[in-house]
Write a protein that holds these residues in place. Structure first.
Motif, PDB file in Angstrom:
ATOM      1  N   LEU A 168      -2.832  -0.679 -17.921  1.00  8.22           N
ATOM      2  CA  LEU A 168      -3.479   0.067 -16.844  1.00  8.22           C
ATOM      3  C   LEU A 168      -4.343  -0.834 -15.966  1.00  8.22           C
ATOM      4  CD1 LEU A 168      -4.579   3.323 -18.714  1.00  8.22           C
ATOM      5  CD2 LEU A 168      -2.641   3.037 -17.158  1.00  8.22           C
ATOM      6  N   ILE A 169      -4.759  -1.991 -16.491  1.00  5.45           N
ATOM      7  CA  ILE A 169      -5.631  -2.886 -15.716  1.00  5.45           C
ATOM      8  C   ILE A 169      -4.954  -3.365 -14.433  1.00  5.45           C
ATOM      9  CG2 ILE A 169      -6.850  -5.102 -15.744  1.00  5.45           C
ATOM     10  CD1 ILE A 169      -7.403  -4.657 -18.714  1.00  5.45           C
ATOM     11  N   PRO A 170      -3.733  -3.927 -14.486  1.00  8.21           N
ATOM     12  CA  PRO A 170      -3.097  -4.334 -13.221  1.00  8.21           C
ATOM     13  C   PRO A 170      -2.755  -3.159 -12.326  1.00  8.21           C
ATOM     14  CG  PRO A 170      -1.570  -4.598 -15.056  1.00  8.21           C
ATOM     15  CD  PRO A 170      -2.920  -4.319 -15.659  1.00  8.21           C
ATOM     16  N   VAL A 171      -2.512  -1.983 -12.902  1.00  5.81           N
ATOM     17  CA  VAL A 171      -2.216  -0.807 -12.078  1.00  5.81           C
ATOM     18  C   VAL A 171      -3.421  -0.450 -11.219  1.00  5.81           C
ATOM     19  CG1 VAL A 171      -1.706   1.665 -12.130  1.00  5.81           C
ATOM     20  CG2 VAL A 171      -0.485   0.127 -13.666  1.00  5.81           C
ATOM     21  N   VAL A 172      -4.607  -0.505 -11.819  1.00  4.37           N
ATOM     22  CA  VAL A 172      -5.832  -0.162 -11.094  1.00  4.37           C
ATOM     23  C   VAL A 172      -6.254  -1.283 -10.150  1.00  4.37           C
ATOM     24  CG1 VAL A 172      -8.285   0.393 -11.335  1.00  4.37           C
ATOM     25  CG2 VAL A 172      -6.622   1.403 -12.906  1.00  4.37           C
ATOM     26  N   LEU A 173      -6.304  -2.514 -10.672  1.00  3.96           N
ATOM     27  CA  LEU A 173      -6.748  -3.643  -9.849  1.00  3.96           C
ATOM     28  C   LEU A 173      -5.759  -3.937  -8.716  1.00  3.96           C
ATOM     29  CD1 LEU A 173      -8.150  -6.151 -12.514  1.00  3.96           C
ATOM     30  CD2 LEU A 173      -9.381  -4.488 -11.103  1.00  3.96           C
ATOM     31  N   GLY A 176      -6.386  -1.717  -5.885  1.00  3.05           N
ATOM     32  CA  GLY A 176      -7.616  -2.153  -5.226  1.00  3.05           C
ATOM     33  C   GLY A 176      -7.353  -3.267  -4.223  1.00  3.05           C
ATOM     34  N   LEU A 177      -6.509  -4.232  -4.623  1.00  2.00           N
ATOM     35  CA  LEU A 177      -6.151  -5.320  -3.712  1.00  2.00           C
ATOM     36  C   LEU A 177      -5.233  -4.841  -2.582  1.00  2.00           C
ATOM     37  CD1 LEU A 177      -5.469  -8.273  -6.197  1.00  2.00           C
ATOM     38  CD2 LEU A 177      -7.344  -8.091  -4.560  1.00  2.00           C
ATOM     39  N   ALA A 178      -4.303  -3.954  -2.934  1.00  2.34           N
ATOM     40  CA  ALA A 178      -3.334  -3.468  -1.936  1.00  2.34           C
ATOM     41  C   ALA A 178      -4.017  -2.696  -0.810  1.00  2.34           C
ATOM     42  CB  ALA A 178      -2.287  -2.594  -2.610  1.00  2.34           C
ATOM     43  N   THR A 179      -5.119  -2.020  -1.136  1.00  2.00           N
ATOM     44  CA  THR A 179      -5.824  -1.211  -0.131  1.00  2.00           C
ATOM     45  C   THR A 179      -7.092  -1.894   0.349  1.00  2.00           C
ATOM     46  OG1 THR A 179      -6.998  -0.015  -1.896  1.00  2.00           O
ATOM     47  CG2 THR A 179      -4.924   0.931  -1.100  1.00  2.00           C
ATOM     48  N   TYR A 180      -7.203  -3.197   0.064  1.00  2.00           N
ATOM     49  CA  TYR A 180      -8.416  -3.932   0.434  1.00  2.00           C
ATOM     50  C   TYR A 180      -8.647  -3.872   1.940  1.00  2.00           C
ATOM     51  CZ  TYR A 180     -11.640  -7.812   1.191  1.00  2.00           C
ATOM     52  OH  TYR A 180     -12.713  -8.575   1.580  1.00  2.00           O
ATOM     53  N   GLY A 181      -9.896  -3.622   2.313  1.00  2.00           N
ATOM     54  CA  GLY A 181     -10.243  -3.542   3.725  1.00  2.00           C
ATOM     55  C   GLY A 181     -11.745  -3.484   3.886  1.00  2.00           C
ATOM     56  N   ASP A 182     -12.187  -2.898   4.974  1.00  2.00           N
ATOM     57  CA  ASP A 182     -13.622  -2.766   5.230  1.00  2.00           C
ATOM     58  C   ASP A 182     -14.186  -1.631   4.387  1.00  2.00           C
ATOM     59  OD1 ASP A 182     -13.600  -4.802   7.125  1.00  2.00           O
ATOM     60  OD2 ASP A 182     -12.997  -3.429   8.727  1.00  2.00           O
ATOM     61  N   TYR A 183     -15.012  -1.988   3.406  1.00  2.00           N
ATOM     62  CA  TYR A 183     -15.602  -0.994   2.525  1.00  2.00           C
ATOM     63  C   TYR A 183     -16.936  -0.512   3.103  1.00  2.00           C
ATOM     64  CZ  TYR A 183     -12.172  -2.564  -0.904  1.00  2.00           C
ATOM     65  OH  TYR A 183     -10.998  -2.884  -1.543  1.00  2.00           O
ATOM     66  N   TYR A 184     -16.997   0.770   3.346  1.00  2.00           N
ATOM     67  CA  TYR A 184     -18.233   1.371   3.839  1.00  2.00           C
ATOM     68  C   TYR A 184     -18.432   2.693   3.116  1.00  2.00           C
ATOM     69  CZ  TYR A 184     -21.275   4.328   6.653  1.00  2.00           C
ATOM     70  OH  TYR A 184     -22.262   5.183   7.028  1.00  2.00           O
ATOM     71  N   GLY A 293       0.223   8.278  -9.096  1.00  2.00           N
ATOM     72  CA  GLY A 293      -0.615   8.374  -7.907  1.00  2.00           C
ATOM     73  C   GLY A 293      -0.960   7.002  -7.355  1.00  2.00           C
ATOM     74  N   ASN A 294      -1.231   6.053  -8.251  1.00  2.00           N
ATOM     75  CA  ASN A 294      -1.516   4.684  -7.805  1.00  2.00           C
ATOM     76  C   ASN A 294      -0.290   4.024  -7.192  1.00  2.00           C
ATOM     77  OD1 ASN A 294      -4.057   5.069  -8.824  1.00  2.00           O
ATOM     78  ND2 ASN A 294      -4.100   3.197 -10.013  1.00  2.00           N
ATOM     79  N   ILE A 295       0.854   4.208  -7.835  1.00  2.00           N
ATOM     80  CA  ILE A 295       2.080   3.608  -7.321  1.00  2.00           C
ATOM     81  C   ILE A 295       2.446   4.222  -5.973  1.00  2.00           C
ATOM     82  CG2 ILE A 295       4.512   3.174  -7.794  1.00  2.00           C
ATOM     83  CD1 ILE A 295       2.369   1.706  -9.545  1.00  2.00           C
ATOM     84  N   LYS A 296       2.146   5.511  -5.807  1.00  2.00           N
ATOM     85  CA  LYS A 296       2.429   6.170  -4.529  1.00  2.00           C
ATOM     86  C   LYS A 296       1.648   5.504  -3.397  1.00  2.00           C
ATOM     87  CE  LYS A 296       0.512   9.995  -3.267  1.00  2.00           C
ATOM     88  NZ  LYS A 296       0.049  11.402  -3.171  1.00  2.00           N
ATOM     89  N   GLN A 297       0.415   5.079  -3.673  1.00  2.00           N
ATOM     90  CA  GLN A 297      -0.359   4.388  -2.636  1.00  2.00           C
ATOM     91  C   GLN A 297       0.336   3.095  -2.212  1.00  2.00           C
ATOM     92  OE1 GLN A 297      -4.668   4.272  -2.633  1.00  2.00           O
ATOM     93  NE2 GLN A 297      -4.737   5.363  -4.569  1.00  2.00           N
ATOM     94  N   CYS A 298       0.851   2.351  -3.192  1.00  2.00           N
ATOM     95  CA  CYS A 298       1.568   1.103  -2.871  1.00  2.00           C
ATOM     96  C   CYS A 298       2.852   1.394  -2.104  1.00  2.00           C
ATOM     97  CB  CYS A 298       1.891   0.339  -4.155  1.00  2.00           C
ATOM     98  SG  CYS A 298       0.437  -0.327  -4.994  1.00  2.00           S
ATOM     99  N   VAL A 322       1.129  -6.803  -7.979  1.00  2.00           N
ATOM    100  CA  VAL A 322       0.413  -6.658  -9.256  1.00  2.00           C
ATOM    101  C   VAL A 322       0.501  -5.220  -9.755  1.00  2.00           C
ATOM    102  CG1 VAL A 322      -1.873  -6.712 -10.351  1.00  2.00           C
ATOM    103  CG2 VAL A 322      -1.147  -8.598  -8.859  1.00  2.00           C
ATOM    104  N   ALA A 323       0.275  -4.259  -8.854  1.00  2.00           N
ATOM    105  CA  ALA A 323       0.306  -2.847  -9.244  1.00  2.00           C
ATOM    106  C   ALA A 323       1.695  -2.424  -9.711  1.00  2.00           C
ATOM    107  CB  ALA A 323      -0.146  -1.971  -8.077  1.00  2.00           C
ATOM    108  N   LEU A 324       2.721  -2.845  -8.985  1.00  2.00           N
ATOM    109  CA  LEU A 324       4.087  -2.477  -9.377  1.00  2.00           C
ATOM    110  C   LEU A 324       4.471  -3.145 -10.692  1.00  2.00           C
ATOM    111  CD1 LEU A 324       5.830  -2.655  -5.876  1.00  2.00           C
ATOM    112  CD2 LEU A 324       5.210  -0.605  -7.174  1.00  2.00           C
ATOM    113  N   GLY A 325       4.015  -4.396 -10.895  1.00  2.00           N
ATOM    114  CA  GLY A 325       4.255  -5.061 -12.167  1.00  2.00           C
ATOM    115  C   GLY A 325       3.551  -4.347 -13.307  1.00  2.00           C
TER     116      GLY A 325
END
Length: 356
Positions: A168-173, A176-184, A293-298, A322-325
């Motif tokens: 689950l660690i690479p699925v979550v992380l 996080g990288l795939a959607t990386y952007g301006d965090y506010y 749900g996470n894979i759907k985001q990717c 990473v997430a797909l792996g």
């Protein structure tokens, strides 16, 4: 197949949570090991349901992008989806595709409370989106598998293998990288987004328990019983938030024929997605649904790259890989777990010990 209008008796099959609240009134049998329902489903069946679920998801995403466009009325759209599910399930009931279970007052109360949870989850998500950036909202949503594990561990005493936790660690992380952007985010936005994540996971787990626990309702019956309640609550929220009045002001002559056709198509696809989602939740389990749900985001990002020319950075691409792996690793672990947790030929009883 029984005709519609008939009732399937449940006998004295009561809600598990209610029995635990009053053990003197509803004495409990001795605890015995059992196999969780998702491990009783063949791998081919589970993969088929998951494939259909992703297909419905992607189809609705493409449809909304190309045809429906920007429909800025989330409560009315929720009402459309719930209403479409109500009509679709009722038509299937009329055709005898499933029967209704005779439920007690207590069991019906559980379903009403579940529908309220569904509405509160949507409201929390809608409000929090105005207080945080989309990348921050997505990275918070990527933690759903973590909270699913915690709920199963704390509420149902279910323990997964170490390899499941690690996968689950690479699925979550990765997400996080795939959607990386301006965090506010504001403090209130952070709290509401976190609450929305927890509520979303509780909703997913509760949906699974309604279909696999003491109630054991079919996906279609669960959807039929929930949708009218969700529809009514969404309409009330649309009125109270001023969304319905705004829609009327922007469309004084009523929606155009093109908009009606676009909304009808959206409702049909949403109905198919809801049926697929509930059915997949039953056969694959709530934790797998949060991973999906996470894979759907990717997949949504990949879809944007392939069809709409969306540009992503190196970190975003690395995160998707990473997430797909991680999802592939999780799938292999689950397949091995299914084989290890099968009951012996003498009967059910050697699976993991979990509380219902």
């Amino acid at each position: 197949m029984a005709s519609h209008g008939t009732w399937k008796e449940k006998g004295d099959d009561r809600d598990v949570e209610a029995q635990l609240l009053d053990p003197r009134k509803y004495p409990q049998p001795p605890a015995s090991p059992r196999i969780d329902s998702e491990y009783q489903v063949s791998s081919l069946t589970k993969l088929s349901y998951l494939g259909l679920y992703f297909l419905c998801n992607i189809s609705l995403t493409i449809y909304n992008k190309l045809i429906l466009g920007k429909f800025g009325y989330p409560w009315l759209l929720t009402a459309l989806h719930a209403g479409s599910a109500s009509v679709g399930c009722y038509c299937l009931l009329m055709r005898g595709q499933f029967t209704l279970t005779k439920l007690s007052y207590q069991q019906n109360t559980v379903l009403v409370l579940f529908s309220i949870l569904f509405t509160i989850n949507i409201a929390t998500s809608n409000v929090s989106l105005a207080m945080v950036s989309i990348p921050f909202h997505q990275i918070m949503r990527s933690t759903c598998p973590v909270f699913a594990v915690l709920i199963y561990r704390l509420r149902y005493k279910r323990v997964y293998s170490s390899e499941t936790y690690l996968s689950l660690i690479p699925v979550v992380l990765g997400v996080g990288l795939a959607t990386y952007g301006d965090y506010y985010f504001t403090t209130a936005g952070f709290v509401l987004t976190l609450l929305g994540v927890i509520l979303a996971v509780i909703k997913t787990v509760a949906t699974n328990r309604i279909m696999t626990g003491a109630l054991a309702l079919s996906p279609l019956e669960t959807l039929l019983r929930m949708s009218p309640l969700a529809f009514a609550q969404a309409i009330i929220c649309a009125v109270l938030s001023g969304e319905l009045s705004e829609f009327r002001r922007n469309n004084p002559d009523g929606p155009s024929q093109m908009m009606l056709l676009a909304l009808a198509g959206n409702g049909l696809l949403a109905f198919l997605l809801n049926v697929s989602s509930f059915s997949t939740n039953k056969v694959a389990g709530a934790l797998t649904m949060t991973v999906c749900g996470n894979i759907k985001q990717c997949l949504t990002v990949l879809l944007g790259i392939a069809l709409f020319g969306v540009k992503v950075g190196f970190l975003n691409g690395l995160g998707m890989a990473v997430a797909l792996g991680g999802a592939a690793w999780y799938s292999m672990v689950e397949l091995r777990s299914k084989g290890a947790k099968k009951a012996p030929s003498g009967g059910v009883g050697s699976g993991p010990q979990t509380k219902s």
